[in-house]
Design a protein around this motif. Structure first.
Motif, PDB file in Angstrom:
ATOM      1  N   GLY A 407     -25.833 -28.852 -15.572  1.00  0.00           N
ATOM      2  CA  GLY A 407     -27.194 -28.697 -16.041  1.00  0.00           C
ATOM      3  C   GLY A 407     -28.061 -29.886 -15.675  1.00  0.00           C
ATOM      4  O   GLY A 407     -29.238 -29.726 -15.301  1.00  0.00           O
ATOM      5  N   TYR A 408     -27.498 -31.103 -15.751  1.00  0.00           N
ATOM      6  CA  TYR A 408     -28.236 -32.291 -15.332  1.00  0.00           C
ATOM      7  C   TYR A 408     -28.652 -32.169 -13.861  1.00  0.00           C
ATOM      8  O   TYR A 408     -29.803 -32.452 -13.484  1.00  0.00           O
ATOM      9  CB  TYR A 408     -27.370 -33.542 -15.506  1.00  0.00           C
ATOM     10  N   LEU A 409     -27.713 -31.753 -13.029  1.00  0.00           N
ATOM     11  CA  LEU A 409     -27.983 -31.675 -11.592  1.00  0.00           C
ATOM     12  C   LEU A 409     -29.047 -30.617 -11.288  1.00  0.00           C
ATOM     13  O   LEU A 409     -29.916 -30.817 -10.428  1.00  0.00           O
ATOM     14  CB  LEU A 409     -26.684 -31.377 -10.835  1.00  0.00           C
ATOM     15  N   ARG A 410     -28.992 -29.471 -12.003  1.00  0.00           N
ATOM     16  CA  ARG A 410     -29.988 -28.421 -11.763  1.00  0.00           C
ATOM     17  C   ARG A 410     -31.378 -28.880 -12.181  1.00  0.00           C
ATOM     18  O   ARG A 410     -32.365 -28.646 -11.481  1.00  0.00           O
ATOM     19  CB  ARG A 410     -29.591 -27.159 -12.518  1.00  0.00           C
ATOM     20  N   THR A 411     -31.480 -29.558 -13.331  1.00  0.00           N
ATOM     21  CA  THR A 411     -32.782 -30.055 -13.786  1.00  0.00           C
ATOM     22  C   THR A 411     -33.321 -31.095 -12.821  1.00  0.00           C
ATOM     23  O   THR A 411     -34.519 -31.129 -12.512  1.00  0.00           O
ATOM     24  CB  THR A 411     -32.647 -30.651 -15.198  1.00  0.00           C
ATOM     25  N   LEU A 412     -32.426 -31.945 -12.304  1.00  0.00           N
ATOM     26  CA  LEU A 412     -32.852 -32.969 -11.362  1.00  0.00           C
ATOM     27  C   LEU A 412     -33.359 -32.335 -10.073  1.00  0.00           C
ATOM     28  O   LEU A 412     -34.327 -32.826  -9.455  1.00  0.00           O
ATOM     29  CB  LEU A 412     -31.684 -33.913 -11.080  1.00  0.00           C
ATOM     30  N   ALA A 413     -32.750 -31.249  -9.665  1.00  0.00           N
ATOM     31  CA  ALA A 413     -33.136 -30.609  -8.401  1.00  0.00           C
ATOM     32  C   ALA A 413     -34.344 -29.696  -8.548  1.00  0.00           C
ATOM     33  O   ALA A 413     -35.212 -29.636  -7.660  1.00  0.00           O
ATOM     34  CB  ALA A 413     -31.943 -29.815  -7.840  1.00  0.00           C
ATOM     35  N   THR A 414     -34.460 -28.960  -9.654  1.00  0.00           N
ATOM     36  CA  THR A 414     -35.508 -27.946  -9.788  1.00  0.00           C
ATOM     37  C   THR A 414     -36.632 -28.363 -10.726  1.00  0.00           C
ATOM     38  O   THR A 414     -37.729 -27.789 -10.680  1.00  0.00           O
ATOM     39  CB  THR A 414     -34.897 -26.640 -10.311  1.00  0.00           C
ATOM     40  N   GLY A 415     -36.384 -29.338 -11.609  1.00  0.00           N
ATOM     41  CA  GLY A 415     -37.395 -29.721 -12.595  1.00  0.00           C
ATOM     42  C   GLY A 415     -37.415 -28.819 -13.809  1.00  0.00           C
ATOM     43  O   GLY A 415     -38.196 -29.048 -14.743  1.00  0.00           O
ATOM     44  N   THR A 416     -36.597 -27.773 -13.838  1.00  0.00           N
ATOM     45  CA  THR A 416     -36.537 -26.878 -14.995  1.00  0.00           C
ATOM     46  C   THR A 416     -35.726 -27.519 -16.117  1.00  0.00           C
ATOM     47  O   THR A 416     -34.591 -27.954 -15.893  1.00  0.00           O
ATOM     48  CB  THR A 416     -35.876 -25.547 -14.603  1.00  0.00           C
ATOM     49  N   PRO A 417     -36.288 -27.611 -17.325  1.00  0.00           N
ATOM     50  CA  PRO A 417     -35.538 -28.226 -18.433  1.00  0.00           C
ATOM     51  C   PRO A 417     -34.216 -27.505 -18.673  1.00  0.00           C
ATOM     52  O   PRO A 417     -34.123 -26.274 -18.528  1.00  0.00           O
ATOM     53  CB  PRO A 417     -36.474 -28.092 -19.631  1.00  0.00           C
ATOM     54  N   TYR A 418     -33.234 -28.282 -19.034  1.00  0.00           N
ATOM     55  CA  TYR A 418     -31.907 -27.731 -19.315  1.00  0.00           C
ATOM     56  C   TYR A 418     -31.698 -27.727 -20.832  1.00  0.00           C
ATOM     57  O   TYR A 418     -31.882 -28.741 -21.511  1.00  0.00           O
ATOM     58  CB  TYR A 418     -30.823 -28.572 -18.642  1.00  0.00           C
ATOM     59  N   GLU A 419     -31.345 -26.571 -21.353  1.00  0.00           N
ATOM     60  CA  GLU A 419     -31.001 -26.436 -22.761  1.00  0.00           C
ATOM     61  C   GLU A 419     -29.640 -25.761 -22.822  1.00  0.00           C
ATOM     62  O   GLU A 419     -29.528 -24.552 -22.605  1.00  0.00           O
ATOM     63  CB  GLU A 419     -32.044 -25.628 -23.530  1.00  0.00           C
ATOM     64  N   GLY A 420     -28.641 -26.570 -23.067  1.00  0.00           N
ATOM     65  CA  GLY A 420     -27.291 -26.049 -23.048  1.00  0.00           C
ATOM     66  C   GLY A 420     -26.906 -25.357 -24.335  1.00  0.00           C
ATOM     67  O   GLY A 420     -27.467 -25.614 -25.405  1.00  0.00           O
ATOM     68  N   GLU A 421     -25.942 -24.447 -24.204  1.00  0.00           N
ATOM     69  CA  GLU A 421     -25.379 -23.811 -25.389  1.00  0.00           C
ATOM     70  C   GLU A 421     -24.579 -24.846 -26.178  1.00  0.00           C
ATOM     71  O   GLU A 421     -24.070 -25.823 -25.617  1.00  0.00           O
ATOM     72  CB  GLU A 421     -24.472 -22.655 -24.965  1.00  0.00           C
ATOM     73  N   PRO A 422     -24.499 -24.674 -27.486  1.00  0.00           N
ATOM     74  CA  PRO A 422     -23.673 -25.608 -28.266  1.00  0.00           C
ATOM     75  C   PRO A 422     -22.254 -25.667 -27.704  1.00  0.00           C
ATOM     76  O   PRO A 422     -21.653 -24.638 -27.387  1.00  0.00           O
ATOM     77  CB  PRO A 422     -23.684 -24.992 -29.676  1.00  0.00           C
ATOM     78  N   PHE A 423     -21.765 -26.869 -27.538  1.00  0.00           N
ATOM     79  CA  PHE A 423     -20.422 -27.023 -26.976  1.00  0.00           C
ATOM     80  C   PHE A 423     -19.635 -28.004 -27.839  1.00  0.00           C
ATOM     81  O   PHE A 423     -20.187 -28.844 -28.560  1.00  0.00           O
ATOM     82  CB  PHE A 423     -20.485 -27.529 -25.527  1.00  0.00           C
ATOM     83  N   ALA A 424     -18.331 -27.883 -27.760  1.00  0.00           N
ATOM     84  CA  ALA A 424     -17.429 -28.736 -28.550  1.00  0.00           C
ATOM     85  C   ALA A 424     -17.104 -29.991 -27.761  1.00  0.00           C
ATOM     86  O   ALA A 424     -16.814 -29.931 -26.557  1.00  0.00           O
ATOM     87  CB  ALA A 424     -16.143 -27.985 -28.891  1.00  0.00           C
ATOM     88  N   TYR A 425     -17.156 -31.117 -28.462  1.00  0.00           N
ATOM     89  CA  TYR A 425     -16.809 -32.400 -27.843  1.00  0.00           C
ATOM     90  C   TYR A 425     -15.773 -33.051 -28.744  1.00  0.00           C
ATOM     91  O   TYR A 425     -15.981 -33.214 -29.948  1.00  0.00           O
ATOM     92  CB  TYR A 425     -18.043 -33.295 -27.722  1.00  0.00           C
ATOM     93  N   GLU A 426     -14.659 -33.413 -28.144  1.00  0.00           N
ATOM     94  CA  GLU A 426     -13.540 -33.929 -28.921  1.00  0.00           C
ATOM     95  C   GLU A 426     -13.259 -35.367 -28.546  1.00  0.00           C
ATOM     96  O   GLU A 426     -13.291 -35.731 -27.376  1.00  0.00           O
ATOM     97  CB  GLU A 426     -12.289 -33.072 -28.676  1.00  0.00           C
TER      98      GLU A 426
END
Length: 842
Positions: A407-426
């Motif tokens: 998502g970071y890479l897509r926003t950097l390339a297209t300028g479209t904001p990235y809003e990710g789905e909730p994800f688990a971080y352990e």
């Protein structure tokens, strides 16, 4: 708190990417270590050469001497090197290195040339202030300020040996912002000072007045003195530093001289404090790059980084290091990133500004954190500005290859904001595996990204903790809006009041329910004052509930409007029934104990008077049939008990002498009464012609037929015949007499005999002892030899040794010396002692 990343099996993290991130982090740390080692090696080599030139020792011996001096002084090796170089006389530098005077801070930054502290410095006040003002004009941080202060104040008239600069936090605590001359150990110990009493620096900040400490012994009674030992610095001064009309720092001047601060020196130091305020006005007075391990820490000054610039002072960020080089300090970014950081500093949640780091082919290999909000934290526990300059894969290695990375890479390339789905971080925090859920948002800003994230567990966890707190504390919070009439209660309030939630909350006038009639007027008056004038309420009140009377603590305060009239009331109510019940029970127990104590005290007084009447003690030695008899009676240290110890010594018709020593079991009036029976009955029977063994048999029968037939007693009974100087004696379970003859002590072999009152058919025998001139025969009760937890033989041996040391053929009549040897300070039993002595001249 420490943490370590744990690979999320569901995140799609490539194991080789995670391993690579760890290797990069390790290489960066090693690079920093080598950079520091290079910056200090020249100082170490030069200090070693100085010692070699002075003493003619080898290089190894010089290095060992430096290390030994550093350990003895509680300093780092680098600090000791600067001190050694500071002892060199000023001379042209022929080595190609900067000339070093005595270091103002032993661990000066690389490139920083400390000014020499010599008495040649101008000591007049105008000249000193002018020089100090010029030195402070370009100070890069509070640490620089501390060092330059010590450079200029080391000589006359101040003669400072150390300078400490503490900053004031938002919570009125103190943090060590800069130090010079105090050493690393002191700096580490006093890096943070909580807002407590007994700290001179805190007093100076709170009162806005200087504190002068000129007597270490007296000052230590009031303050916790810095340094170990506290006498290290004989005089100290703590001065408030005021910036913007508020005391923001405390300046400490520490001296080894014992001379008090004169009025001129005090006025000079006040001027120095004002100069410091001017130097600190343009920056934050927060902990600077303190030398705690011979290595400068991160700089807190906005717009600066730790990388050394000209003269060894911090250079602006972006000038002292290559873009993308290791950061990880509290330094703020420069340029547009500085503006972003200023905005981030006010954010209530986590956020970071990321700049992409590209490979030669243009691919994004990583992101550099150029700004970070205070609540941003990585898996290693680093927060806020400490993240600036670090790489994303160092701080969050498990995001590599995950959806959020893409998502970071897509926003950097297209300028479209990235809003990710909730994800688990352990991750593993403090040894515990923790799994959290986050939502990440990334938007493009220039050539970088602004990334924010929200932890969905925070609100639920806070609510759960708040509910647990109310349940465990048996309390609940309440709100009343006096304008709209809205009432809000936490669920626990209904449980505290034993009120059905379906009935809804009570208005303030009816809160907390059915108050007991005897307490209702005072409580109603307190609520009326709360609503009228805003007087806070903190009262204990009892209410009647379905389950009985409850004790409640009600605390409430009013929130006024612009005119001072209360418009809202906030408070809490707590059920303290269990606590109050315990307190009342404890009060009743205390009263009962006190009453019992008074009864026992009265009984002891009666028993002591009765004992004194029945057992008078002679004021001097008794002379009986050529014998000198000394008597000692010592009651126990127990204020409530009187024992049953007794004695008899009287001449009988016909010239003989009757001796008796006894001890009745127990204490109090019953023991005294039994003692009187035995004492007078024994004398009567022996005087009227009864044999000694016959007297014991009759006394045994007497005890068995008393009101308390369980009473027992011990006794030694003897009859002395002056014609042949012979003592015939019997005993009933009593310790044997001690005979001291020619300086040697020995116990008489006891005849058969059991304690009185133990059996219906006792058996008693007689024994004889001839008393020679100079002999001492001791009759005593068990309180003289018995100790809790000790075998009786040990006490008997102690008595024999003391008698040999204190009693002689011509000893005086006092038994004080003998008793002082034998009795402890906490004597727990009564003691009765007879010393029967036949003078050597007899």
């Amino acid at each position: 708190m420490t943490s370590e990343p744990v690979e999320d099996e569901e995140s799609g993290v490539a194991p080789d990417v995670v391993a690579l991130a760890k290797v990069v982090a390790a290489l960066r740390a090693e690079n920093e270590r080598l950079h520091h080692q290079m910056s200090t090696s020249a100082v170490l080599e030069r200090a070693t050469g100085v010692l070699m030139a002075r003493s003619g020792c080898s290089a190894a011996e010089a290095h060992s001497e430096l290390a030994q001096q550093a350990r003895a002084g509680g300093r780092t090796l680098t600090e000791e090197c600067w001190i050694t170089l500071g002892d060199l006389p000023d001379a042209p530098d022929t080595s190609g290195m900067p000339q070093a005077g005595r270091a103002s801070s032993p661990a000066g930054r690389p490139g920083r040339v400390p000014e020499p502290r010599t008495e040649a410095r101008a000591s007049s006040r105008p000249a000193l202030l002018a020089g100090l003002g010029a030195a402070l004009a370009d100070a890069g941080c509070p640490q620089d300020v501390a060092e330059r202060l010590l450079d200029h104040l080391a000589g006359a008239p101040v003669r400072a040996d150390a300078v400490l600069l503490f900053s004031r936090t938002d919570h009125d605590a103190l943090e060590l912002a800069g130090h010079a001359g105090a050493g690393a150990a002191v700096a580490a110990q006093w890096r943070f000072v909580p807002p407590v009493g007994g700290i001179a620096a805190l007093d100076a900040v709170r009162r806005g007045e200087a504190v002068w400490l000129e007597d270490p012994a007296r000052d230590a009674e009031r303050y916790q003195l810095i340094g170990q030992p506290p006498q290290r610095w004989g005089t100290r001064a703590w001065l408030p530093v005021t910036t913007g009309g508020r005391v923001t720092a405390a300046l400490g001047i520490l001296r080894t001289v014992d001379t008090p601060f004169g009025e001129e020196v005090r006025e000079l130091l006040r001027s120095v404090a004002r100069l410091c305020a001017g130097s600190l006005r343009t920056g934050d007075v927060r902990p600077g790059p303190l030398r705690l391990n011979g290595r400068p820490g991160p700089s807190p000054w906005p717009g600066t980084a730790v990388a050394p610039g000209a003269h060894g002072r911090p250079a602006p960020a972006g000038q002292g290091a290559e873009p993308g080089s290791p950061g990880g300090s509290d330094a703020g970014p420069a340029g547009p990133a500085a503006l972003v950081q200023a905005v981030f500093d006010a954010l209530p949640g986590p956020a970071v500004l990321l700049t992409p780091l590209r490979s030669p082919t243009g691919d994004v290999e990583d992101f550099r954190i150029d700004a970070a909000a205070p609540h941003s934290v990585d898996v290693a526990g680093r927060r806020g500005r400490r993240l600036v300059g670090l790489r994303v894969l160092e701080c969050y290695p498990t995001v590599a290859g995950a959806d959020v990375w893409q998502g970071y890479l897509r926003t950097l390339a297209t300028g479209t904001p990235y809003e990710g789905e909730p994800f688990a971080y352990e991750e593993v925090v403090a040894g515990l595996r923790q799994r959290s859920t986050y939502s990440v948002r990334a938007v493009k800003l220039g050539d970088g990204l602004v990334v924010t994230w929200t932890g969905h567990d925070d609100i639920a966890r806070q609510q759960s903790l708040l509910a647990d707190l109310q349940r465990l504390g048996n309390l609940g919070w309440t709100d009343w809006n006096l304008v709209t009439g809205a009432i809000t209660w936490s669920p626990q309030v209904h449980a505290v009041l034993d009120r059905d939630p379906a009935l809804g909350p009570l208005p303030l006038d009816a809160f907390p329910g059915d108050v007991l009639p005897e307490e209702a007027p005072a409580f109603t008056r307190a609520i009326r004052q709360l609503r009228g004038s805003g007087t806070p309420v903190d009262r204990l009140v009892r209410i009647a509930t379905r389950s009985g009377v409850r004790h409640l603590r009600v605390v409430a305060e009013a929130v006024p409007d612009a005119h001072g009239s209360p418009v809202e009331v906030h408070g809490f109510v707590q059920d303290v029934t269990a606590q109050r019940t315990t307190e009342l029970a404890l009060t009743e127990t205390r009263q009962a104990v006190r009453a019992q104590y008074d009864v026992l005290q009265a009984e002891r007084t009666v028993a002591a008077r009765l004992q004194h009447a029945l057992l008078p003690l002679p004021g001097q030695s008794l002379n009986l049939a050529g014998l000198r008899v000394d008597v000692a009676y010592l009651p126990s240290h127990d204020d409530l008990n009187v024992g049953g110890d007794w004695y008899s010594a009287l001449e009988m018709p016909g010239g003989g002498v009757l001796f008796a020593v006894g001890d009745v079991a127990g204490h109090g009036i019953d023991a005294v009464a039994t003692m009187a029976q035995l004492r007078f009955t024994a004398k009567g029977m022996v005087v009227t012609g009864s044999s000694l063994t016959g007297a014991l048999h009759r006394l045994n029968t007497l005890l068995l037929h008393t009101r308390d037939h369980h009473t027992t007693a011990t006794m030694v009974l003897g009859r002395y015949d002056p014609a042949d100087r012979c003592l015939t004696w019997v005993q009933a379970g009593h310790p044997p007499p001690l005979l001291v003859r020619h300086g040697k002590a020995g116990f008489l072999s006891p005849p058969q005999g059991i304690l009185l009152g133990a059996t219906l058919r006792p058996s008693f025998g007689e024994a004889m002892c001839r008393i020679m001139p100079g002999d001492h025969l001791l009759l005593y009760t068990d309180g003289l030899v018995e100790r809790p937890g000790e075998h009786l033989d040990e006490g008997l041996g102690r008595l024999a040794r003391a008698a040999e040391a204190e009693l002689s053929a011509d000893a005086p009549g006092s038994l004080d010396a003998l008793l002082s040897r034998l009795l402890p300070g906490d004597q727990g039993d009564d003691v009765c002692l007879l010393d029967i002595h036949l003078p050597a001249s007899a």
